[in-house]
Design an enzyme around this catalytic site. Structure first.
Site, PDB file in Angstrom:
ATOM      1  N   GLN A   1       9.181  -5.002   4.681  1.00 13.64           N
ATOM      2  CA  GLN A   1       8.923  -5.351   3.279  1.00 13.64           C
ATOM      3  C   GLN A   1      10.138  -5.208   2.377  1.00 13.64           C
ATOM      4  OE1 GLN A   1       6.279  -6.784   2.137  1.00 13.64           O
ATOM      5  NE2 GLN A   1       4.963  -6.569   3.941  1.00 13.64           N
TER       6      GLN A   1
ATOM      7  N   ALA B   1       9.208  -8.235  13.068  1.00  9.63           N
ATOM      8  CA  ALA B   1       9.280  -6.777  12.986  1.00  9.63           C
ATOM      9  C   ALA B   1       8.339  -6.091  13.980  1.00  9.63           C
ATOM     10  CB  ALA B   1       8.965  -6.312  11.564  1.00  9.63           C
ATOM     11  N   THR B   2       7.212  -6.714  14.310  1.00 12.18           N
ATOM     12  CA  THR B   2       6.307  -6.092  15.278  1.00 12.18           C
ATOM     13  C   THR B   2       7.002  -5.919  16.622  1.00 12.18           C
ATOM     14  OG1 THR B   2       4.268  -6.874  14.243  1.00 12.18           O
ATOM     15  CG2 THR B   2       4.181  -6.418  16.600  1.00 12.18           C
TER      16      THR B   2
ATOM     17  N   CYS C   1      -2.440  -7.981   8.961  1.00 12.40           N
ATOM     18  CA  CYS C   1      -2.614  -7.789  10.400  1.00 12.40           C
ATOM     19  C   CYS C   1      -3.948  -7.149  10.741  1.00 12.40           C
ATOM     20  CB  CYS C   1      -1.478  -6.922  10.950  1.00 12.40           C
ATOM     21  SG  CYS C   1       0.138  -7.693  10.758  1.00 12.40           S
TER      22      CYS C   1
END
Length: 375
Positions: A180, A71-72, A325
């Site tokens: 999420q 997702a980053t 993170c």
């Protein structure tokens, strides 16, 4: 034995998924870009099957899925990939929230440094945006609205259906960080007004290192994204590099299993959560956020410091006090700060998160350790 209660950071890989990944690493290990032999052809078929499995989660077409490392990277492509279009059209206004993951806030901050104007929406004590503030923030030159679905620290769920209704007459692209919720709490993600969806495999029982960006077409026109790095024509030229076929296939299978079983998973997760709340309430626990997600509980107890609690829980439960993170930075949570919580409550915030594979929580031991810290 220590029970793992940090599933919002990463999840255990499902056994059928691990078996598939292993087979594709040691038996059928072809490169999906090799079209001259059966190994490459098989790898291509496996990849396209996974693309269909991922797209089915949000009722998209498989052609609208590109695979990423997670997702980053998906967030970065969705945000930075619109820079050229924004400059070309002179649409340089972005709307986001103060509680986004750093993988959204930092790319947006980069564009802000390039001259883009950013509106950061406030949230209330429950971690939810004000829909009227969103509505009043929209402008003719708004390029992008980026709002996460489920917050990684609190589990608060933004009202995507209402947001989509507000955006129905806007030309702005709507991006949702669904790390999420993808394949676990997916219902609202099927709304066709959502243009861009970011997902990570390791949040939904697939391996780390794989994710996806869903790019819905408007009519027949895809979002005007440009690549942010170069070196090959893979993934429609938007995300170059040899495709990680084994973990892509694992991500696809995990999505397929989730589509079948997620309702049962949610029921079990909600039961675990309710039992935990019942046990910690007598200790004076205050819930942080509306905690709508059944997979996570963020709470504070007066007199209990989260760092001390994590030490006390060693050998009992692996928990956290924020995003994985940023957990090494020991900075106050920007999410809880944006919610207006006081310093003691923020410093005491404990996040416990689990999955459907968590059979039960060691409730008595958890309460015992928290009680000791209160003394």
């Amino acid at each position: 034995m220590t029970i793992y209660l940090d599933s919002n950071a990463t999840t255990r890989v499902l056994k059928p998924v691990a078996d598939l990944v292993y087979n594709l690493m040691v038996e059928e290990y072809g490169n999906a870009g090799s079209r001259t032999h059966e190994f490459g052809i098989k790898a291509k078929q496996v990849t396209e099957k996974a693309r269909a499995q991922v797209s089915a989660v949000v009722d998209a077409d498989k052609s609208e899925v590109i695979f990423t490392s997670g997702a980053t990277e998906s967030n970065n492509i969705a945000i930075l990939g619109l820079e050229n279009f924004g400059l070309q059209e002179n649409n340089k206004h972005i709307i986001t929230t103060k509680i986004e993951h750093k993988a959204v806030l930092e790319p947006i901050s980069y564009l802000e440094g390039k001259g883009f104007d950013v509106t950061y929406l406030n949230v209330n004590e429950n971690g939810l945006i004000d829909l009227e503030e969103l509505k009043s923030s929209l402008r003719d030159d708004t390029l992008l609205v980026s709002i996460m679905h489920v917050n990684n620290e609190t589990g608060s769920i933004q009202p995507l259906e209402d947001i989509c209704s507000i955006l129905v007459d806007s030309e702005a692209y709507f991006h949702v960080d669904a790390a999420q919720s993808f394949a676990k709490l997916t219902g609202d993600l099927v709304n066709k007004r959502i243009d861009l969806i970011s997902a990570s495999g390791h949040k939904v029982y697939a391996p780390k290192g794989v994710g996806a960006l869903i790019m819905r077409k408007r009519g027949f026109i895809k979002p005007p994204l440009k690549p942010i790095f170069f070196g090959g024509g893979q993934e429609k030229g938007l995300r170059p590099g040899t495709l990680a076929v084994p973990i892509i296939a694992g991500f696809g299978l995990a999505c397929e299993i989730a589509l079948t079983d997620n309702e049962e998973w949610q029921k079990h997760a909600q039961k675990l959560k309710a039992n935990l709340i019942d046990k910690i309430k007598p200790l004076g626990a205050t819930l942080n956020g509306d905690n709508s997600s059944p997979y996570v509980l963020n709470f504070s107890i007066s007199g209990v410091n989260s760092e001390a609690a994590m030490v006390m829980f060693k050998g009992i439960a692996a928990v956290s006090n924020g995003s994985a993170c940023t957990s090494t930075s020991y900075k106050q949570s920007h999410v809880l700060s944006a919610m207006g919580l006081d310093e003691d409550r923020i410093n005491g915030a404990i996040r416990m998160s689990w999955s459907h594979m968590t059979a039960e929580l060691p409730l008595d031991l958890i309460v015992s350790k928290l009680t000791q810290l209160k003394l």
